[in-house]
Design a protein around this motif. Sequence first.
Motif, PDB file in Angstrom:
ATOM      1  N   ARG A 366      48.522  40.257  31.877  1.00 22.29           N
ATOM      2  CA  ARG A 366      48.235  41.687  31.819  1.00 22.29           C
ATOM      3  C   ARG A 366      46.933  41.927  31.056  1.00 22.29           C
ATOM      4  N   ARG A 367      46.761  41.228  29.965  1.00 22.01           N
ATOM      5  CA  ARG A 367      45.548  41.428  29.176  1.00 22.01           C
ATOM      6  C   ARG A 367      44.307  40.977  29.951  1.00 22.01           C
ATOM      7  N   TYR A 368      44.439  39.881  30.657  1.00 22.20           N
ATOM      8  CA  TYR A 368      43.326  39.460  31.518  1.00 22.20           C
ATOM      9  C   TYR A 368      43.009  40.545  32.539  1.00 22.20           C
ATOM     10  N   ALA A 369      44.044  41.071  33.199  1.00 25.15           N
ATOM     11  CA  ALA A 369      43.838  42.068  34.243  1.00 25.15           C
ATOM     12  C   ALA A 369      43.219  43.335  33.661  1.00 25.15           C
ATOM     13  N   GLU A 370      43.731  43.778  32.527  1.00 27.53           N
ATOM     14  CA  GLU A 370      43.198  45.000  31.911  1.00 27.53           C
ATOM     15  C   GLU A 370      41.734  44.811  31.504  1.00 27.53           C
ATOM     16  N   ALA A 371      41.416  43.639  30.962  1.00 26.37           N
ATOM     17  CA  ALA A 371      40.031  43.380  30.561  1.00 26.37           C
ATOM     18  C   ALA A 371      39.112  43.375  31.777  1.00 26.37           C
ATOM     19  N   LEU A 372      39.561  42.780  32.875  1.00 24.89           N
ATOM     20  CA  LEU A 372      38.731  42.698  34.073  1.00 24.89           C
ATOM     21  C   LEU A 372      38.595  44.052  34.750  1.00 24.89           C
ATOM     22  N   GLU A 373      39.638  44.863  34.706  1.00 28.00           N
ATOM     23  CA  GLU A 373      39.531  46.218  35.246  1.00 28.00           C
ATOM     24  C   GLU A 373      38.553  47.056  34.433  1.00 28.00           C
ATOM     25  N   ALA A 374      38.586  46.870  33.131  1.00 28.89           N
ATOM     26  CA  ALA A 374      37.701  47.651  32.272  1.00 28.89           C
ATOM     27  C   ALA A 374      36.245  47.249  32.453  1.00 28.89           C
ATOM     28  N   ASP A 375      36.004  45.970  32.727  1.00 29.03           N
ATOM     29  CA  ASP A 375      34.624  45.501  32.896  1.00 29.03           C
ATOM     30  C   ASP A 375      34.588  44.444  33.997  1.00 29.03           C
ATOM     31  N   PRO A 376      34.355  44.865  35.239  1.00 25.40           N
ATOM     32  CA  PRO A 376      34.362  43.905  36.360  1.00 25.40           C
ATOM     33  C   PRO A 376      33.276  42.846  36.262  1.00 25.40           C
ATOM     34  N   THR A 377      32.271  43.041  35.411  1.00 22.11           N
ATOM     35  CA  THR A 377      31.186  42.055  35.329  1.00 22.11           C
ATOM     36  C   THR A 377      31.561  40.838  34.501  1.00 22.11           C
ATOM     37  N   LEU A 378      32.790  40.802  33.988  1.00 18.87           N
ATOM     38  CA  LEU A 378      33.189  39.676  33.144  1.00 18.87           C
ATOM     39  C   LEU A 378      33.313  38.367  33.931  1.00 18.87           C
ATOM     40  N   VAL A 379      33.464  38.449  35.245  1.00 14.67           N
ATOM     41  CA  VAL A 379      33.599  37.241  36.058  1.00 14.67           C
ATOM     42  C   VAL A 379      32.624  37.335  37.231  1.00 14.67           C
ATOM     43  N   PRO A 380      32.297  36.231  37.877  1.00 15.01           N
ATOM     44  CA  PRO A 380      31.418  36.280  39.046  1.00 15.01           C
ATOM     45  C   PRO A 380      31.970  37.204  40.122  1.00 15.01           C
ATOM     46  N   ALA A 381      31.081  37.882  40.833  1.00 14.90           N
ATOM     47  CA  ALA A 381      31.497  38.892  41.796  1.00 14.90           C
ATOM     48  C   ALA A 381      32.380  38.322  42.888  1.00 14.90           C
ATOM     49  N   ASP A 382      32.097  37.085  43.340  1.00 18.78           N
ATOM     50  CA  ASP A 382      32.875  36.541  44.446  1.00 18.78           C
ATOM     51  C   ASP A 382      34.269  36.089  44.029  1.00 18.78           C
ATOM     52  N   GLN A 383      34.550  36.104  42.712  1.00 20.16           N
ATOM     53  CA  GLN A 383      35.884  35.736  42.221  1.00 20.16           C
ATOM     54  C   GLN A 383      36.696  36.937  41.755  1.00 20.16           C
ATOM     55  N   ARG A 384      36.036  38.071  41.609  1.00 20.56           N
ATOM     56  CA  ARG A 384      36.631  39.203  40.907  1.00 20.56           C
ATOM     57  C   ARG A 384      37.935  39.684  41.549  1.00 20.56           C
ATOM     58  N   ALA A 385      37.924  39.966  42.835  1.00 16.05           N
ATOM     59  CA  ALA A 385      39.099  40.550  43.490  1.00 16.05           C
ATOM     60  C   ALA A 385      40.288  39.591  43.447  1.00 16.05           C
ATOM     61  N   MET A 386      40.036  38.323  43.747  1.00 17.67           N
ATOM     62  CA  MET A 386      41.124  37.356  43.761  1.00 17.67           C
ATOM     63  C   MET A 386      41.723  37.163  42.374  1.00 17.67           C
ATOM     64  N   ARG A 387      40.889  37.083  41.370  1.00 15.88           N
ATOM     65  CA  ARG A 387      41.414  36.858  40.022  1.00 15.88           C
ATOM     66  C   ARG A 387      42.173  38.072  39.515  1.00 15.88           C
ATOM     67  N   LEU A 388      41.662  39.256  39.818  1.00 10.54           N
ATOM     68  CA  LEU A 388      42.374  40.450  39.388  1.00 10.54           C
ATOM     69  C   LEU A 388      43.741  40.532  40.068  1.00 10.54           C
ATOM     70  N   ALA A 389      43.787  40.205  41.352  1.00  4.73           N
ATOM     71  CA  ALA A 389      45.064  40.220  42.063  1.00  4.73           C
ATOM     72  C   ALA A 389      46.036  39.218  41.467  1.00  4.73           C
ATOM     73  N   THR A 390      45.534  38.054  41.139  1.00  6.31           N
ATOM     74  CA  THR A 390      46.402  37.012  40.577  1.00  6.31           C
ATOM     75  C   THR A 390      46.915  37.416  39.198  1.00  6.31           C
ATOM     76  N   TYR A 391      46.035  37.948  38.361  1.00  9.93           N
ATOM     77  CA  TYR A 391      46.458  38.359  37.014  1.00  9.93           C
ATOM     78  C   TYR A 391      47.529  39.437  37.086  1.00  9.93           C
ATOM     79  N   TRP A 392      47.313  40.458  37.914  1.00  7.97           N
ATOM     80  CA  TRP A 392      48.305  41.536  37.984  1.00  7.97           C
ATOM     81  C   TRP A 392      49.626  41.039  38.589  1.00  7.97           C
ATOM     82  N   TYR A 393      49.521  40.160  39.571  1.00  9.81           N
ATOM     83  CA  TYR A 393      50.756  39.648  40.179  1.00  9.81           C
ATOM     84  C   TYR A 393      51.579  38.888  39.144  1.00  9.81           C
ATOM     85  N   HIS A 394      50.924  38.034  38.360  1.00  9.31           N
ATOM     86  CA  HIS A 394      51.654  37.252  37.358  1.00  9.31           C
ATOM     87  C   HIS A 394      51.994  38.079  36.122  1.00  9.31           C
TER      88      HIS A 394
END
Length: 1013
Positions: A366-394
């Motif tokens: 949850r903390r990973y997902a919240e951090a990434l939602e707050a600042d999408p630039t924290l990870v490479p653009a081509d990984q952003r959607a997949m990682r956010l989906a994975t964090y929220w799912y878990h």
Amino acid sequence: MLGTVEISSVSPVFVGRTDELDVLHDALARAHAGEPQALLIGGEAGVGKTRLVEEFTAAAGRAGAVVAVGGCVEIGADGLPFAAFSTALRTLYRELPAELCAAAAGQEEELARLLPELGETGSGGHDEEGVARLFELTARLLERVAAERTVVLALEDLHWADASTRHLLSYLFRTLRAGRLVVLATYRSDDIHRRHPMRPLLAELDRLRTVRRLDLARFSRDEVGRQIAGILAAEPDPAQVDDIFQRSDGNAFFVEELAVAAAEGCRTGLTDTLRDLLLVRVEALPESAQKVARIVAEGGSTVEYRLLAAVARLAEDDLIEALRAAVNANILIAAPSGDGYRFRHSLVREAVGDDLLPGERSRLNRRYAEALEADPTLVPADQRAMRLATYWYHAHDPAKALPAVLDASVQARARHAYSEQLRLLERAMELWDAAPEEVRAGLRLAGYAEAYPECGCDPATTPLRFLDLMAEAACAGRFGGERERALKITKKALRLLEDEHDPLRAAWFWIQRSRLVQSLARGDGRQELATAQELVRGLPPSRVHAEVLTNVANWSMLHEPGPDALAAAEQAVSYARMVSARETELNARLTLGALTVGAGDIEAGLALMEEVRQQAVAEGHAFEAGRAYVNLPNDLESVGRSREAVRILTEGVTYTRRFGLLDSEAWVWGNLAESRFSLGCWDEATEAAAAALRRGQSTKPKGCGAMCLALLALGRGDRAEASRQLAAAHAFFGTHDPMPQQWIVLAHIGLCIAAAEGRHADARAELAAALDAGVPPGTHRYGWPLLLAAATAEADARALPAALPGREEALDRIAAALKRLTTDAPVWHAHEAWVRAELLRAEGRDTTAVWSDVVTAFEPLERPYDLARVRHRLAVALLADGGDDERARATELLRLAHAVAGHLGARPLADAVARVAQRARLPLTAAACPEPAADPVESLGLTSREHDVLRLVAAGRTNRQIAEELFISPKTASVHVSNILAKLGVAGRGEAAAVAHRLGLFPAGSLPVRATG
């Protein structure tokens, strides 16, 4: 992996692996010589795969090779689509920017799916060839980049690879044939359990002779001793080596851990399991460092520093101190990119991750997902959607997970990562009921409209429904090759639609079901299309309606061409135009053009198809253009315009290859083989047919290539090869989806083989089966060669008693079928005359005038093999007439036919021509043939001609048969026989034969068999 961080537990001395390094260096040398290399390195976790790759790539770099390393990325239980390839290509882009951009020129939109730096990803191109197209373009990109310099592409941790990465690697291993390229991949063998998705890939690669497998074994005791000496910078105590070797069992990573633990005096750390040892080293860290380690373990293979800082919520100085403690303890290392951290070894990460409490794991996600939602630039653009989906799912938050998973599925689709898209959509369907109603109500159809082109809807405002997810999942499964899963989803959707009145949606799913049952060899898809057609009947024009009609017309063109198919195509064009469905319109117009040609309006149909081809190319509709490059020359060939067909097909090879349309390219090669066969370019036809087999991704274009090879083998007299290729074609086509263009040609080849082997009953059975199945309108181009082969076989077998049963029925069926076939082009008019001439020959009623008309019909056509065959027949007829003028003309015809047969390698025709010339004593070259040496039979007072007649008398020939064999009249034959009887002093033919046998004039095997050609 180690970057620039000095780690005491890693031996500075590279231990062992001499044989493996030799193999790798040999591969590098071969690649440098222009022979691409593929290697697969397996071994258990910790055995030293990464260290071996590091040693090799460092040496390769020193030798001048460009090295690009990419690793498969694990996020929780998920892999990022194409992550390893994207990382490696990004390295190539940094190292060779000009070369890579030049290699990608013209295909940037497509290749941007793997390397976003090339530009914007194209929005179109979603079809069953999409993945193959991307893979082919990637292979060509690598070949071009590696054309002038050696490139090493190393992909690590394949056991974490997503399905798309596995499929792309398999494709590269199977298809790379050029370039100074080494592709190697590593995987953890102890993770490949019975149901691991890597197992089928490994089994497939084991069958490829071009792939070398390296399986890393554990270290021996001596190697363990040398490793410990390197770590400690001193010779270890033998007892210590024995202890560490026993406990590590030769695993290089565990040797490191045990050696460091022993050196640091951590005797208490030597617990019963090595996994516990890994945790003991983590637990020895300060609490803040332990916390950071647990956060990194749940964040993925690598966690960016800024993202880690946002999740850890520590003061920056405290975070850096915690990281320094973990790095100094050899637990974490800096990532190769320099902007994040990862565990030094994945085994440590897995141990820390497994030790997390369930609630702790979901809280961290949850903390990973919240951090990434707050600042999408924290990870490479081509990984952003997949990682956010994975964090929220878990994080077990359906309200947040559902939209995130859907966004990731759209991104996966844009990259042609259809297997990952399907998995995400299945996860979305799993979350659907758990998500709050207001969340589901806020979802929109945008991003999914291509899966279900609903008439009149605005995707931006239309709510997304569960059935829309099922539609998108069905497409993802079909495009990604997961057809069984797609069919299950389609069937489930149709069951749900039984309770709803939505004919358009139901019709759309029936179209998908039709395509799936055909591709899975479960049927021909006809009933499914009929159901879809019934559902849209009477409804206003819509995209679905146009798609249904286009599919029906195309199916009918291939299976049951005729007026109904033509009407469906016309209606499909009209509907597609009304709803502005451009791709559907182009497809429908192309089908309409082909059906128009088949209906007899040749010029109008060809003009329409050429117009579609030009428009599709100009407007960038690659799939439709590829289909036009297949169908237009196919119809040109169908009316005998082979040279025009070759011109377009040659252009089509370049176009389809440029856009990675593999199946379209294979069809183009198959059609090119057919047209080159017609034009008498048999060597080029063989090459084209082989290319169809090599380039085809699906089975039908391969079947087309096999049929062409069978026909070429027949023409060259290789019946065994013809039989092999016929069996291959049958296997490629299967029995689930019979089409006239397949069954008629297969019957033609089978009939020719049976006739050549003297199996007359089998030949007639092939003819009967094909005619029973029917020769629909527009398929006469296949029917004429079949009837010709059947009539020729009956004519050749005329004097053989074994061929009598069923002969009359076969001749009657050929004559009846002849009347039903059209002759709407000069080539088929000529075939009609040829078939009629063969039927007359089968009855002994063919004449010089009959064959002269056939030759006249073929002379304007560019069909050298066919012309040579009918010239041979005319020469035989002329010689039977017996005049000097006829013999002179026959001589010239036989010379022409023999020259063509020799050029083509058509041995049966060449032999037949030579036999005729020999019997008629005609030279096949311009210079007169020398007279044969005096025969011993001349001592009996026989002339040379009487010698020939005696041979036939000894073989049991009648006067009429002798006349036919020697091209003389029966009366002349009778005179020769009388003279022979008188000279031998015998009373009859039987005594003459006995004298010949007694004197040994004609050795066993030299007596002639009844000649028929």
